[in-house]
Write a protein that holds these residues in place. Structure first.
Motif, mmCIF file in Angstrom:
data_model
loop_
_atom_site.group_PDB
_atom_site.id
_atom_site.type_symbol
_atom_site.label_atom_id
_atom_site.label_comp_id
_atom_site.label_asym_id
_atom_site.label_seq_id
_atom_site.Cartn_x
_atom_site.Cartn_y
_atom_site.Cartn_z
ATOM 1 N N GLY A 1 51.956 89.155 -8.148
ATOM 2 C CA GLY A 1 51.144 88.757 -7.002
ATOM 3 C C GLY A 1 52.061 88.601 -5.798
ATOM 4 O O GLY A 1 53.284 88.668 -5.926
ATOM 5 N N LYS A 2 51.470 88.406 -4.630
ATOM 6 C CA LYS A 2 52.298 88.329 -3.420
ATOM 7 C C LYS A 2 51.720 87.338 -2.407
ATOM 8 O O LYS A 2 50.538 86.991 -2.453
ATOM 9 N N VAL A 3 52.614 86.894 -1.547
ATOM 10 C CA VAL A 3 52.158 86.230 -0.321
ATOM 11 C C VAL A 3 52.771 86.974 0.853
ATOM 12 O O VAL A 3 53.823 87.611 0.702
ATOM 13 N N GLY B 1 53.678 88.118 9.388
ATOM 14 C CA GLY B 1 53.388 89.458 9.903
ATOM 15 C C GLY B 1 52.037 90.050 9.534
ATOM 16 O O GLY B 1 51.786 91.221 9.846
ATOM 17 N N GLU B 2 51.136 89.263 8.890
ATOM 18 C CA GLU B 2 49.819 89.841 8.612
ATOM 19 C C GLU B 2 49.110 90.145 9.934
ATOM 20 O O GLU B 2 49.398 89.548 10.966
ATOM 21 N N HIS B 3 48.202 91.020 9.885
ATOM 22 C CA HIS B 3 47.402 91.524 11.019
ATOM 23 C C HIS B 3 48.224 92.395 11.969
ATOM 24 O O HIS B 3 47.826 93.529 12.228
ATOM 25 N N SER B 4 49.364 91.899 12.478
ATOM 26 C CA SER B 4 50.152 92.783 13.352
ATOM 27 C C SER B 4 50.659 93.991 12.568
ATOM 28 O O SER B 4 50.897 95.051 13.137
ATOM 29 N N VAL B 5 50.774 93.835 11.227
ATOM 30 C CA VAL B 5 51.223 94.958 10.386
ATOM 31 C C VAL B 5 50.249 96.127 10.460
ATOM 32 O O VAL B 5 50.620 97.290 10.324
ATOM 33 N N VAL B 6 48.981 95.789 10.717
ATOM 34 C CA VAL B 6 47.961 96.844 10.829
ATOM 35 C C VAL B 6 48.254 97.716 12.060
ATOM 36 O O VAL B 6 47.883 98.881 12.119
ATOM 37 N N TYR B 7 48.950 97.128 13.044
ATOM 38 C CA TYR B 7 49.244 97.841 14.300
ATOM 39 C C TYR B 7 50.704 98.312 14.334
ATOM 40 O O TYR B 7 51.325 98.385 15.387
ATOM 41 N N ALA C 1 41.739 86.080 -3.262
ATOM 42 C CA ALA C 1 42.364 84.963 -2.538
ATOM 43 C C ALA C 1 43.475 85.435 -1.608
ATOM 44 O O ALA C 1 44.186 84.636 -1.027
ATOM 45 N N GLY C 2 43.651 86.757 -1.509
ATOM 46 C CA GLY C 2 44.724 87.275 -0.661
ATOM 47 C C GLY C 2 46.081 87.215 -1.339
ATOM 48 O O GLY C 2 47.115 87.318 -0.688
ATOM 49 N N LEU C 3 46.089 87.050 -2.656
ATOM 50 C CA LEU C 3 47.362 86.952 -3.376
ATOM 51 C C LEU C 3 47.716 88.257 -4.094
ATOM 52 O O LEU C 3 48.595 88.277 -4.949
ATOM 53 N N SER D 1 36.765 87.748 3.902
ATOM 54 C CA SER D 1 36.947 89.164 3.601
ATOM 55 C C SER D 1 37.972 89.774 4.557
ATOM 56 O O SER D 1 37.985 89.474 5.754
ATOM 57 N N THR D 2 38.837 90.605 3.998
ATOM 58 C CA THR D 2 39.885 91.222 4.812
ATOM 59 C C THR D 2 39.268 92.065 5.918
ATOM 60 O O THR D 2 39.688 91.990 7.078
ATOM 61 N N ILE D 3 38.254 92.816 5.562
ATOM 62 C CA ILE D 3 37.651 93.726 6.547
ATOM 63 C C ILE D 3 37.081 92.943 7.734
ATOM 64 O O ILE D 3 37.207 93.344 8.887
ATOM 65 N N THR E 1 48.125 82.664 5.051
ATOM 66 C CA THR E 1 48.736 83.873 4.520
ATOM 67 C C THR E 1 47.654 84.897 4.216
ATOM 68 O O THR E 1 46.614 84.560 3.638
ATOM 69 N N GLY E 2 47.886 86.122 4.670
ATOM 70 C CA GLY E 2 46.894 87.172 4.415
ATOM 71 C C GLY E 2 45.840 87.216 5.505
ATOM 72 O O GLY E 2 46.101 86.930 6.668
ATOM 73 N N LYS E 3 44.633 87.486 5.087
ATOM 74 C CA LYS E 3 43.557 87.781 6.039
ATOM 75 C C LYS E 3 43.170 86.626 6.952
ATOM 76 O O LYS E 3 42.759 86.819 8.082
ATOM 77 N N GLY E 4 43.253 85.377 6.475
ATOM 78 C CA GLY E 4 42.744 84.241 7.246
ATOM 79 C C GLY E 4 41.227 84.187 7.201
ATOM 80 O O GLY E 4 40.600 84.859 6.382
HETATM 81 O O1 PMV Z 1 43.864 90.961 2.034
HETATM 82 P P1 PMV Z 1 44.995 89.986 2.269
HETATM 83 O O2 PMV Z 1 44.530 88.581 2.396
HETATM 84 O O3 PMV Z 1 46.137 90.161 1.331
HETATM 85 O O4 PMV Z 1 45.594 90.285 3.726
HETATM 86 C C1 PMV Z 1 45.649 91.514 4.270
HETATM 87 C C2 PMV Z 1 46.718 91.540 5.315
HETATM 88 C C3 PMV Z 1 46.266 92.107 6.639
HETATM 89 O O5 PMV Z 1 47.438 92.277 7.418
HETATM 90 C C4 PMV Z 1 45.345 91.135 7.343
HETATM 91 C C5 PMV Z 1 45.543 93.446 6.483
HETATM 92 C C6 PMV Z 1 46.417 94.607 6.014
HETATM 93 O O6 PMV Z 1 45.847 95.657 5.647
HETATM 94 O O7 PMV Z 1 47.656 94.521 6.042
#
Ligand code: PMV
Length: 328
Positions: free
Chosen positions: A6-8, A12-18, A116-118, A203-205, A287-290
């Protein structure tokens, strides 16, 4: 027993999408799978986690070249929507092996909750690939395992960036940037992390779309936020390498503020982060989607991690203490 971690996301979440970098860490627990030849012409998948238990039988059609036929049976009523995805994911993986995988038994143990974003789904996909590789005598490195697990991950996440799968296979702390190979970071010391679940399923989306809307409305301000987060990620990678936990904690807390500016935090997550700091955390962030999901707090040592977890439990939050990533 083959494992996917699993991961945390440390930062850098969200900005990684860009296209910005993100720093992720495997958490030492994940999904363990054992595959063994079975006597009958079916595949049984045991989900032996505390949260769900089901058996999925995947029956096969006639001899090749007839296409594989699959069927799903559950020990329990199909209350868990992920079971159908698991069936489809297994089919996608088995098809990618290009051989008839007759009579296999697969036991799958999930140590992290799903949704859970893990990185639970990526961990399962990686562990299944490793288990199937053992059965078929295939040897490949972690990057190739992650790649091979992507048909599974695409069933769960549509168009995943690949970060979860890469970290699930590497078991490491690493910088991920879209389209580039995972860059492993040698940690200067263990990372003691407390994970707290807000109790809100998100939800991440949904949150990724909300950030996209913000970006469309205020492009220059949002880009500036992403750039600042990218700078934090670089500094955090240096802090992980040198074992400067205090610096890492401060960077994580700053990242949380910037994520709040992106409107992906919630009052519940903010409250948990504040409680963790009060209990002695060096830094805390979602951590993750928020929008719900989990937060993480960096502890200076194990007793403090336990105090942080106790503080979060007083808020009625589920917690997990993890020893951070195993360094490659
Ligand atoms: O789905 P999660 O909670 O592991 O988080 C996704 C991380 C984001 O940067 C929000 C989306 C992505 O695709 O990297």
């Amino acid at each position: 027993m083959p494992i996917g971690y699993g991961k945390v996301i440390l930062l850098g979440e969200h900005s990684v999408v860009y296209g910005r970098p993100a720093l992720g860490a495997a958490i030492g627990v994940g999904c363990r799978v054992e595959a063994s030849p079975a006597h009958r012409d079916h595949m049984a998948v045991e989900l032996a986690g505390a949260r769900s238990k089901a058996a999925i039988s995947v029956g096969f059609g006639g001899p090749p070249p007839e296409p594989l036929a699959f069927e799903l049976t559950l020990e329990r009523p199909a209350s868990h929507p992920e079971h159908e995805k698991m069936r489809l994911g297994l089919r996608a993986l088995l098809e990618s092996y290009g051989q008839r995988p007759n009579a296999l038994r697969i036991d799958l143990r999930m140590e992290v909750p799903g949704g859970a974003g893990l990185g639970c789904s990526a961990a399962c996909g990686v562990a299944i690939v490793r288990a199937l590789d053992e059965v078929y005598g295939i040897k490949r490195d972690a990057a190739a395992v992650a790649q091979a697990s992507m048909p599974w991950e695409r069933i769960f996440h549509g168009n995943p960036s690949g970060m979860d799968s890469a970290i699930a296979a590497s078991g490491a702390v690493a910088i991920f940037r879209k389209g580039r190979p995972l860059q492993l970071i040698s940690a200067g010391g263990p990372l003691e992390l407390v994970i707290g679940h807000s109790g809100v399923v998100s939800s991440t989306i949904t949150t990724v779309t909300a950030v996209a809307d913000l970006h469309a409305k205020y492009p220059s301000q949002t880009e500036a936020l992403f750039d600042e987060i990218a700078g934090l990620v670089d500094s955090a990678a240096a802090a992980v390498r040198s074992g400067e936990l205090g610096a890492l904690g401060r960077l994580m807390s700053r990242n949380h503020q910037l994520l709040s500016s992106l409107k992906v935090s919630t009052p519940g997550l903010d409250e948990m982060c504040a409680a963790a700091i009060t209990a002695g955390a060096l830094g805390a962030k979602l951590t993750g989607k928020g929008g719900g999901g989990c937060m993480i707090a960096l502890a200076p040592d194990h007793p403090t991690a336990e105090r942080i977890a106790a503080q979060l439990q007083q808020l009625n939050r589920e917690t997990m203490i993890v020893g951070g990533a195993s360094t490659p």
